[in-house]
Enzyme design. Structure first.
Site, PDB file in Angstrom:
ATOM      1  N   LYS A   1     -47.968  25.033 -20.816  1.00  0.00           N
ATOM      2  CA  LYS A   1     -46.750  25.325 -21.898  1.00  0.00           C
ATOM      3  C   LYS A   1     -45.509  24.301 -22.637  1.00  0.00           C
ATOM      4  O   LYS A   1     -44.853  23.861 -22.840  1.00  0.00           O
ATOM      5  CB  LYS A   1     -46.357  26.767 -21.358  1.00  0.00           C
ATOM      6  CG  LYS A   1     -47.491  27.175 -22.038  1.00  0.00           C
ATOM      7  CD  LYS A   1     -46.643  29.058 -22.301  1.00  0.00           C
ATOM      8  CE  LYS A   1     -47.563  29.789 -23.080  1.00  0.00           C
ATOM      9  NZ  LYS A   1     -48.717  30.182 -21.968  1.00  0.00           N
TER      10      LYS A   1
ATOM     11  N   GLU B   1     -38.994  34.043 -27.820  1.00  0.00           N
ATOM     12  CA  GLU B   1     -39.417  34.785 -27.111  1.00  0.00           C
ATOM     13  C   GLU B   1     -41.067  34.900 -26.689  1.00  0.00           C
ATOM     14  O   GLU B   1     -41.105  33.837 -26.519  1.00  0.00           O
ATOM     15  CB  GLU B   1     -40.212  35.683 -28.163  1.00  0.00           C
ATOM     16  CG  GLU B   1     -41.376  35.743 -29.170  1.00  0.00           C
ATOM     17  CD  GLU B   1     -42.099  34.486 -28.722  1.00  0.00           C
ATOM     18  OE1 GLU B   1     -42.982  34.243 -28.546  1.00  0.00           O
ATOM     19  OE2 GLU B   1     -41.292  33.377 -29.890  1.00  0.00           O
TER      20      GLU B   1
ATOM     21  N   SER C   1     -55.748  25.501 -17.598  1.00  0.00           N
ATOM     22  CA  SER C   1     -54.762  25.319 -18.757  1.00  0.00           C
ATOM     23  C   SER C   1     -53.802  25.120 -18.446  1.00  0.00           C
ATOM     24  O   SER C   1     -52.487  25.433 -17.793  1.00  0.00           O
ATOM     25  CB  SER C   1     -54.258  26.443 -20.161  1.00  0.00           C
ATOM     26  OG  SER C   1     -55.503  27.436 -19.725  1.00  0.00           O
TER      27      SER C   1
HETATM   28  C1  LIG Z   1     -50.022  31.476 -22.617  1.00  0.00           C
HETATM   29  C2  LIG Z   1     -51.139  30.254 -21.417  1.00  0.00           C
HETATM   30  C3  LIG Z   1     -52.250  30.118 -22.602  1.00  0.00           C
HETATM   31  C4  LIG Z   1     -52.430  30.530 -24.298  1.00  0.00           C
HETATM   32  O1  LIG Z   1     -51.599  29.910 -24.743  1.00  0.00           O
HETATM   33  P1  LIG Z   1     -52.611  29.219 -26.278  1.00  0.00           P
HETATM   34  O2  LIG Z   1     -51.535  28.917 -27.240  1.00  0.00           O
HETATM   35  O3  LIG Z   1     -53.084  28.766 -27.040  1.00  0.00           O
HETATM   36  O4  LIG Z   1     -52.961  27.959 -24.726  1.00  0.00           O
HETATM   37  C5  LIG Z   1     -53.438  29.685 -22.089  1.00  0.00           C
HETATM   38  N1  LIG Z   1     -53.687  29.202 -20.708  1.00  0.00           N
HETATM   39  C6  LIG Z   1     -52.660  29.261 -20.101  1.00  0.00           C
HETATM   40  C7  LIG Z   1     -52.450  29.374 -18.615  1.00  0.00           C
HETATM   41  C8  LIG Z   1     -50.878  29.999 -20.329  1.00  0.00           C
HETATM   42  O5  LIG Z   1     -49.994  30.487 -19.713  1.00  0.00           O
END
Ligand SMILES: *Cc1c(COP(=O)(O)O)cnc(C)c1O
Length: 400
Positions: free
Chosen positions: A95, A117, A384
């Site tokens: 993020k 938000e 992610s």
């Molecule tokens: C917020 C988040 C997501 C989901 O958000 P996307 O916009 O779909 O990438 C995925 N993995 C993690 C670790 C997150 O914090």
């Protein structure tokens, strides 16, 4: 930084193959046009590119490794699995890539105040981090229910100097927080920038967020060519709003031999109604200023959703994913809560990496897929985020 596939650049009204757009009151449309114009003006300038590259390298810790999960691949006995380690970014997930881009854009536009938000609090923490770094005022809207469920993240945001405003309207969750942020923007757009956390919402956000997350795909493409001297057969990522997935996909969308797979949360099961498999079970509708795939109830309102991972718990999805689905360029699969927890444990034990529960959905599907493929096949998966934030949820799900 600015690898932008023509395939997926939206038209001037922000439509991807009919999805997206700016379904907003006139005054907010003007604000969106202003952001789009400012972004178009700076995005390719050497100054902005250098500034962003500086923070991504020195502060976020890029580039992140593309790690060959050799033990996991061997154990499954199929394809080679490579993990794009976004969990190693500052704040523990992808993020921050987008936050850095947007906050620099805000500063360029002369804005002094950042609003955002957040549902689970992860985007709130990333935004508060960026605001602290650049010395900007920061207010985070959060449904009151969510502030109770995510106490620790509320505390983190406050430590970082942000003001957290609990939203008392409606269900007191994410959708109500979005409405509150939009109201704030209408009142204060002159000095305020609304920092959107995923590739969702009205134009130009889906495009901007994709561009800032495209660093994931750009690095991954170069790294897999270095490791293997060829492109992967699959690129896999979890999909909440779709930002880490679209970031990864953008690096491969023009390579027809690379199959793009988004993995949604099937929650307690696709037939239980308790899931957030937007693209698998939803149909197109309007949400937060955009026309996109959406989980709706009988009356066409956004449905209540469930996932063990708060970051996937959203009834909509980015417009560009709707296009990729409709055109067949990407496919969307699912993993349940249970499968995600099992995958999370497997990676922890076999590779010594505790993944976020969101990422564990992509991993669950990747592990299933790898087993069905020959050993010379290659899968690149976006890890992610890291799982530290999820340990209290995992404690309830796992019996040792
Ligand atoms: C917020 C988040 C997501 C989901 O958000 P996307 O916009 O779909 O990438 C995925 N993995 C993690 C670790 C997150 O914090």
């Amino acid at each position: 930084m600015t690898y932008m596939p023509e395939f997926s650049t939206p038209d001037t009204d922000g439509f991807f193959h009919g999805f997206g757009g700016m379904y907003l009151p006139e005054e907010l449309k003007n604000v969106m046009h202003e952001i789009a114009a400012a972004y178009a003006e700076i995005k390719d300038t050497p100054k902005f590119k250098q500034e962003l590259a500086h923070y991504l390298t020195e502060y976020v810790g890029r580039e992140t490794p593309l790690y060959f999960a050799e033990r996991l691949s061997k154990e499954l006995g199929g394809a080679k699995i490579y993990l794009k380690r976004e969990d190693l970014c500052h704040t523990g997930a992808h993020k921050i890539n987008n936050v850095m881009g947007q906050i620099l854009l805000a500063r360029h536009m002369g804005k002094k105040r950042i609003i955002a938000e957040t549902g689970a609090g992860q985007h709130g923490v990333a935004t508060a981090t960026g605001a602290a770094l650049l010395g900007m005022k920061c207010r985070i809207y959060m449904g009151e229910e969510d502030t109770k469920r995510q106490e620790l993240n509320v505390f983190r945001m406050k430590m970082l100097g942000a003001e957290v405003v609990p939203v008392m309207k409606g269900q007191r969750t994410l959708s109500d927080a979005v409405d509150a942020a939009l109201e704030d923007l209408i009142q204060n757009y002159k000095d305020t920038f609304y920092l959107v956390g995923s590739a969702v919402g009205p134009h130009p956000y889906p495009m901007i967020v994709r561009d800032f997350q495209s660093v994931i795909g750009k690095e991954s493409r170069r790294q897999i060519l270095e490791h293997e001297n060829r492109l992967p057969d699959y690129a896999v990522a979890c999909v909440g709003g779709g930002s880490n997935a679209i970031g990864l996909f953008s690096g491969f969308v023009k390579d027809p031999s690379v199959r793009l797979v988004g993995v949604e949360a099937a929650g307690k099961g696709l037939d239980t109604g308790e899931h957030c498999a937007t693209m698998t079970k939803g149909k197109p509708g309007y949400l937060h200023g955009a026309y996109t795939y959406l989980l709706q109830d009988d009356k066409g309102n956004p449905a209540l959703t469930h996932s063990i991972s708060a970051g996937l718990d959203y009834p909509g999805v980015g417009a560009e994913h709707s296009m990729l689905k409709e055109t067949g360029r990407a496919v969307y699969e699912t993993a349940t809560d249970q499968e995600a927890v099992e995958a999370c444990l497997a990676l922890s034990r076999i590779e010594g990496i505790i993944p976020a529960l969101e990422s564990s959905h992509a991993l669950a599907y990747t592990m299933k897929l790898a087993k069905t493929l020959d050993q010379e096949k290659i899968i690149v998966m976006c890890l992610s985020g890291r799982g530290d934030k999820d340990v209290h949820i995992l404690q309830q799900a796992i019996n040792f």
